[in-house]
Design a protein around this motif. Structure first.
Motif, PDB file in Angstrom:
ATOM      1  N   PRO A 179       1.122  -1.278  -0.601  1.00  0.00           N
ATOM      2  CA  PRO A 179       0.147  -0.393  -0.274  1.00  0.00           C
ATOM      3  C   PRO A 179       1.318   1.639  -0.235  1.00  0.00           C
ATOM      4  CG  PRO A 179      -0.452  -1.356   1.849  1.00  0.00           C
ATOM      5  CD  PRO A 179       0.672  -1.714   1.049  1.00  0.00           C
ATOM      6  N   MET A 180       1.887   1.426   0.390  1.00  0.00           N
ATOM      7  CA  MET A 180       3.155   2.560   0.420  1.00  0.00           C
ATOM      8  C   MET A 180       3.021   2.656  -0.843  1.00  0.00           C
ATOM      9  SD  MET A 180       2.827   3.528   3.617  1.00  0.00           S
ATOM     10  CE  MET A 180       4.941   4.794   4.019  1.00  0.00           C
ATOM     11  N   THR A 181       3.216   1.967  -1.905  1.00  0.00           N
ATOM     12  CA  THR A 181       3.335   3.037  -3.376  1.00  0.00           C
ATOM     13  C   THR A 181       2.266   3.897  -3.439  1.00  0.00           C
ATOM     14  OG1 THR A 181       1.657   0.731  -4.241  1.00  0.00           O
ATOM     15  CG2 THR A 181       4.122   0.391  -3.983  1.00  0.00           C
ATOM     16  N   ALA A 182       1.161   3.101  -2.751  1.00  0.00           N
ATOM     17  CA  ALA A 182       0.003   4.286  -3.529  1.00  0.00           C
ATOM     18  C   ALA A 182      -0.287   5.637  -2.014  1.00  0.00           C
ATOM     19  CB  ALA A 182      -1.444   3.630  -3.601  1.00  0.00           C
ATOM     20  N   LEU A 183      -0.188   5.166  -1.361  1.00  0.00           N
ATOM     21  CA  LEU A 183       0.277   6.484   0.358  1.00  0.00           C
ATOM     22  C   LEU A 183       0.642   6.815   0.091  1.00  0.00           C
ATOM     23  CD1 LEU A 183      -1.695   4.047   2.967  1.00  0.00           C
ATOM     24  CD2 LEU A 183      -3.147   5.725   1.394  1.00  0.00           C
ATOM     25  N   ASN A 184       0.641   8.278   0.208  1.00  0.00           N
ATOM     26  CA  ASN A 184       1.975   9.027   0.375  1.00  0.00           C
ATOM     27  C   ASN A 184       2.679   9.328   2.090  1.00  0.00           C
ATOM     28  OD1 ASN A 184       4.244  11.474   1.002  1.00  0.00           O
ATOM     29  ND2 ASN A 184       2.453  12.421  -1.106  1.00  0.00           N
ATOM     30  N   PRO A 185       4.046   8.921   1.552  1.00  0.00           N
ATOM     31  CA  PRO A 185       4.279   8.916   3.487  1.00  0.00           C
ATOM     32  C   PRO A 185       4.162   9.971   4.394  1.00  0.00           C
ATOM     33  CG  PRO A 185       6.628   7.933   1.621  1.00  0.00           C
ATOM     34  CD  PRO A 185       4.835   8.722   1.057  1.00  0.00           C
ATOM     35  N   LEU A 186       4.166  11.288   3.198  1.00  0.00           N
ATOM     36  CA  LEU A 186       4.655  12.875   4.182  1.00  0.00           C
ATOM     37  C   LEU A 186       3.615  12.711   4.677  1.00  0.00           C
ATOM     38  CD1 LEU A 186       7.166  13.770   1.674  1.00  0.00           C
ATOM     39  CD2 LEU A 186       7.363  12.644   3.392  1.00  0.00           C
ATOM     40  N   LEU A 187       2.495  12.860   4.060  1.00  0.00           N
ATOM     41  CA  LEU A 187       1.306  13.841   4.304  1.00  0.00           C
ATOM     42  C   LEU A 187      -0.088  12.286   5.581  1.00  0.00           C
ATOM     43  CD1 LEU A 187       0.162  14.232   0.923  1.00  0.00           C
ATOM     44  CD2 LEU A 187       0.553  15.774   2.853  1.00  0.00           C
ATOM     45  N   THR A 188      -1.084  12.591   6.229  1.00  0.00           N
ATOM     46  CA  THR A 188      -1.672  11.972   7.249  1.00  0.00           C
ATOM     47  C   THR A 188      -2.694  11.431   6.023  1.00  0.00           C
ATOM     48  OG1 THR A 188      -2.454  14.174   7.867  1.00  0.00           O
ATOM     49  CG2 THR A 188      -1.228  13.829   9.123  1.00  0.00           C
ATOM     50  N   ILE A 189      -3.426  10.534   7.304  1.00  0.00           N
ATOM     51  CA  ILE A 189      -4.301   9.162   6.341  1.00  0.00           C
ATOM     52  C   ILE A 189      -5.674  10.247   6.444  1.00  0.00           C
ATOM     53  CG2 ILE A 189      -5.498   7.626   6.332  1.00  0.00           C
ATOM     54  CD1 ILE A 189      -2.536   6.790   6.291  1.00  0.00           C
ATOM     55  N   GLY A 190      -5.698  10.968   6.987  1.00  0.00           N
ATOM     56  CA  GLY A 190      -6.790  12.087   7.428  1.00  0.00           C
ATOM     57  C   GLY A 190      -7.132  12.877   6.401  1.00  0.00           C
ATOM     58  N   TYR A 191      -5.267  13.152   5.706  1.00  0.00           N
ATOM     59  CA  TYR A 191      -4.985  14.626   4.595  1.00  0.00           C
ATOM     60  C   TYR A 191      -5.111  14.184   3.503  1.00  0.00           C
ATOM     61  CZ  TYR A 191      -2.682  18.518   1.408  1.00  0.00           C
ATOM     62  OH  TYR A 191      -3.020  18.923   0.850  1.00  0.00           O
ATOM     63  N   GLN A 192      -5.067  12.872   2.820  1.00  0.00           N
ATOM     64  CA  GLN A 192      -4.645  11.922   2.412  1.00  0.00           C
ATOM     65  C   GLN A 192      -6.652  11.997   2.020  1.00  0.00           C
ATOM     66  OE1 GLN A 192      -1.130   9.348   0.809  1.00  0.00           O
ATOM     67  NE2 GLN A 192      -1.214   9.921   3.258  1.00  0.00           N
ATOM     68  N   LEU A 193      -7.039  10.941   2.566  1.00  0.00           N
ATOM     69  CA  LEU A 193      -8.688  10.592   2.577  1.00  0.00           C
ATOM     70  C   LEU A 193      -9.141  11.898   2.296  1.00  0.00           C
ATOM     71  CD1 LEU A 193      -9.744   7.783   5.181  1.00  0.00           C
ATOM     72  CD2 LEU A 193     -10.296   8.145   2.632  1.00  0.00           C
ATOM     73  N   ARG A 194      -9.294  13.167   3.220  1.00  0.00           N
ATOM     74  CA  ARG A 194      -9.973  14.166   3.075  1.00  0.00           C
ATOM     75  C   ARG A 194      -9.385  14.674   1.412  1.00  0.00           C
ATOM     76  NH1 ARG A 194      -7.933  19.107   4.877  1.00  0.00           N
ATOM     77  NH2 ARG A 194      -7.753  18.085   7.055  1.00  0.00           N
ATOM     78  N   GLU A 195      -8.743  14.969   0.804  1.00  0.00           N
ATOM     79  CA  GLU A 195      -8.753  15.483  -0.910  1.00  0.00           C
ATOM     80  C   GLU A 195      -8.515  14.511  -1.659  1.00  0.00           C
ATOM     81  OE1 GLU A 195      -5.945  18.260  -1.922  1.00  0.00           O
ATOM     82  OE2 GLU A 195      -7.288  18.164   0.402  1.00  0.00           O
ATOM     83  N   ASN A 196      -8.859  12.839  -1.225  1.00  0.00           N
ATOM     84  CA  ASN A 196      -9.623  12.171  -2.407  1.00  0.00           C
ATOM     85  C   ASN A 196     -10.869  12.087  -2.605  1.00  0.00           C
ATOM     86  OD1 ASN A 196      -8.777  10.250  -4.184  1.00  0.00           O
ATOM     87  ND2 ASN A 196      -9.466   8.785  -2.687  1.00  0.00           N
ATOM     88  N   LEU A 197     -11.629  12.423  -0.899  1.00  0.00           N
ATOM     89  CA  LEU A 197     -12.550  12.735  -1.808  1.00  0.00           C
ATOM     90  C   LEU A 197     -13.735  14.154  -2.007  1.00  0.00           C
ATOM     91  CD1 LEU A 197     -13.355  11.245   2.305  1.00  0.00           C
ATOM     92  CD2 LEU A 197     -14.919  10.649   0.957  1.00  0.00           C
ATOM     93  N   MET A 198     -13.340  15.079  -1.341  1.00  0.00           N
ATOM     94  CA  MET A 198     -13.189  16.535  -2.353  1.00  0.00           C
ATOM     95  C   MET A 198     -13.018  16.304  -3.959  1.00  0.00           C
ATOM     96  SD  MET A 198     -11.686  18.314   0.452  1.00  0.00           S
ATOM     97  CE  MET A 198     -11.608  20.124  -0.450  1.00  0.00           C
ATOM     98  N   LEU A 199     -11.981  15.365  -4.866  1.00  0.00           N
ATOM     99  CA  LEU A 199     -11.743  15.072  -5.562  1.00  0.00           C
ATOM    100  C   LEU A 199     -12.683  14.341  -6.351  1.00  0.00           C
ATOM    101  CD1 LEU A 199      -9.332  15.563  -7.941  1.00  0.00           C
ATOM    102  CD2 LEU A 199      -8.462  13.617  -7.711  1.00  0.00           C
ATOM    103  N   HIS A 200     -12.731  13.286  -6.050  1.00  0.00           N
ATOM    104  CA  HIS A 200     -13.592  12.529  -6.421  1.00  0.00           C
ATOM    105  C   HIS A 200     -15.526  12.206  -5.877  1.00  0.00           C
ATOM    106  CE1 HIS A 200     -10.845   9.878  -8.282  1.00  0.00           C
ATOM    107  NE2 HIS A 200      -9.674   9.844  -7.794  1.00  0.00           N
ATOM    108  N   ARG A 201     -15.653  12.799  -5.358  1.00  0.00           N
ATOM    109  CA  ARG A 201     -17.001  13.136  -4.616  1.00  0.00           C
ATOM    110  C   ARG A 201     -17.891  14.355  -4.006  1.00  0.00           C
ATOM    111  NH1 ARG A 201     -17.849   8.311  -1.954  1.00  0.00           N
ATOM    112  NH2 ARG A 201     -19.980   8.747  -1.762  1.00  0.00           N
ATOM    113  N   LEU A 202     -16.376  15.503  -4.607  1.00  0.00           N
ATOM    114  CA  LEU A 202     -16.867  16.608  -5.064  1.00  0.00           C
ATOM    115  C   LEU A 202     -17.838  17.017  -3.622  1.00  0.00           C
ATOM    116  CD1 LEU A 202     -18.132  16.530  -8.680  1.00  0.00           C
ATOM    117  CD2 LEU A 202     -16.015  16.716  -7.701  1.00  0.00           C
TER     118      LEU A 202
END
Ligand code: SF4
Length: 328
Positions: free
Chosen positions: A101-124
């Motif tokens: 999973p580390m190939t898809a997760l950014n090690p420098l960002l929190t889980i919360g930040y990554q999930l939030r960005e993903n939701l804002m991008l895909h679910r508007l």
């Protein structure tokens, strides 16, 4: 009512260029995946399962190309799109879970930040809604104390938890097709079982189709609705999980089954398939499995002609001269 197809691969041929010469790596591969269905693509390393995945994702390396056939996802043929169009399409319709999973997760960002960005991008959705949904998605994939987990970085989580976070991330984009490439191989057996049962449980919830790549028949038994067995770039057997497990017909599938340790039996006997897996540069006349097959001598066609796919019972297909002879 017939279920909707999310992936329809038809007569796919692909080649890789090695030292100025092109070698066939996929030969006439066809299979489909419906909504709420898990299709496992199975075989030893080098059988073509990873190349098939790369073709579906539009991520073949520069020396590889699809020479013919079609790959339809939700009715759109990806082979007709430019690389840029495939990338956009992939982001909207397909989700991917890898072994690491580390190939898809950014090690420098929190889980919360990554999930939030993903939701804002895909679910508007706005930031506040995305944060709320992030908690819901972590809960959905069985992560306890989601609020505190969201504040952590990927390296602070175990391998099993990271894989759950990646699954939450992929699901939150609501893909129609989920591609899982050996997602449990790096996990220990207990965590592996938990992740498989999670994917099984989420399948209906997502209303997506799952294309699951694995070399591990134990995993296939846990998760597959349908099984496609590949050998040296060709499909050799396809059927429901029940058909392939209870009544494997192709000698290679039978060999794969015997090569799995049976922990339920007292004795721990594994029968490896004899011989070596062929190199892609190797030319083998007739059936590609013939140098390793115990039945080659029984059938003169085995070393002369490639066997055609035969439907031995509804939905169960096998490419083997001997099976065809026995059926006649
Ligand atoms: Fe074996 Fe012949 Fe069948 Fe190939 S076609 S799997 S060599 S029996």
């Amino acid at each position: 009512m017939e279920r909707e197809k999310v992936l329809d691969v038809k007569n796919l041929y692909a080649v890789f260029k090695i030292q100025k010469k092109e070698y066939e790596v996929l030969h006439d591969i066809s299979f489909d995946v419906h909504r709420n269905e898990t299709v496992c693509i199975v075989g030893e390393s080098g059988c073509g399962k990873s190349v098939t995945t790369l073709c579906v994702m539009g991520l073949l390396p520069k020396n590889g190309r699809v020479i013919s056939g079609s790959i339809e996802v939700d009715g759109t043929d990806l082979t007709k799109l430019s690389a840029n169009e495939v990338r956009k399409f992939r982001g909207k319709k397909m989700g991917m879970i890898f072994q690491e999973p580390m190939t898809a997760l950014n090690p420098l960002l929190t889980i919360g930040y990554q999930l939030r960005e993903n939701l804002m991008l895909h679910r508007l959705v706005d930031k506040k809604t995305a944060d709320k949904m992030a908690v819901e998605y972590l809960t959905k994939v069985g992560i306890a104390n989601p609020e505190s987990r969201l504040k952590q970085y990927p390296f602070q989580l175990s391998g099993g938890l990271r894989q759950r976070v990646l699954i939450a991330m992929v699901l939150s984009a609501q893909p129609d097709l989920l591609i899982a490439d050996e997602p449990t191989t790096a996990l220990d057996v207990t965590i592996q079982k938990q992740v498989l049962s999670l994917l099984n449980g989420l399948k209906k919830d997502m209303n997506a189709g799952i294309m699951f790549i694995t070399h591990d028949l134990g995993v296939v038994a846990e998760i597959a609705d349908k099984v496609v067995v590949l050998y040296a770039g060709r499909k050799v057997e396809e059927g429901s999980a029940q058909q392939v497990f209870n009544d494997p017909r192709h000698p290679y599938t039978v060999g794969l089954m015997k090569a799995v340790p049976n922990v339920d039996k007292d004795e721990f006997v594994i029968e490896p398939i004899p011989g070596m897996f062929p190199n892609i540069t190797e030319e083998i006349p007739g059936c590609r499995f013939n140098p390793r097959c115990a039945y080659t001598k029984q059938c003169p066609l085995c070393t002369k002609e490639a066997p055609e796919m035969l439907e031995v019972e509804p939905g169960h297909f096998v490419a083997c001269h001997l099976v065809k002879e026995n059926a006649q």
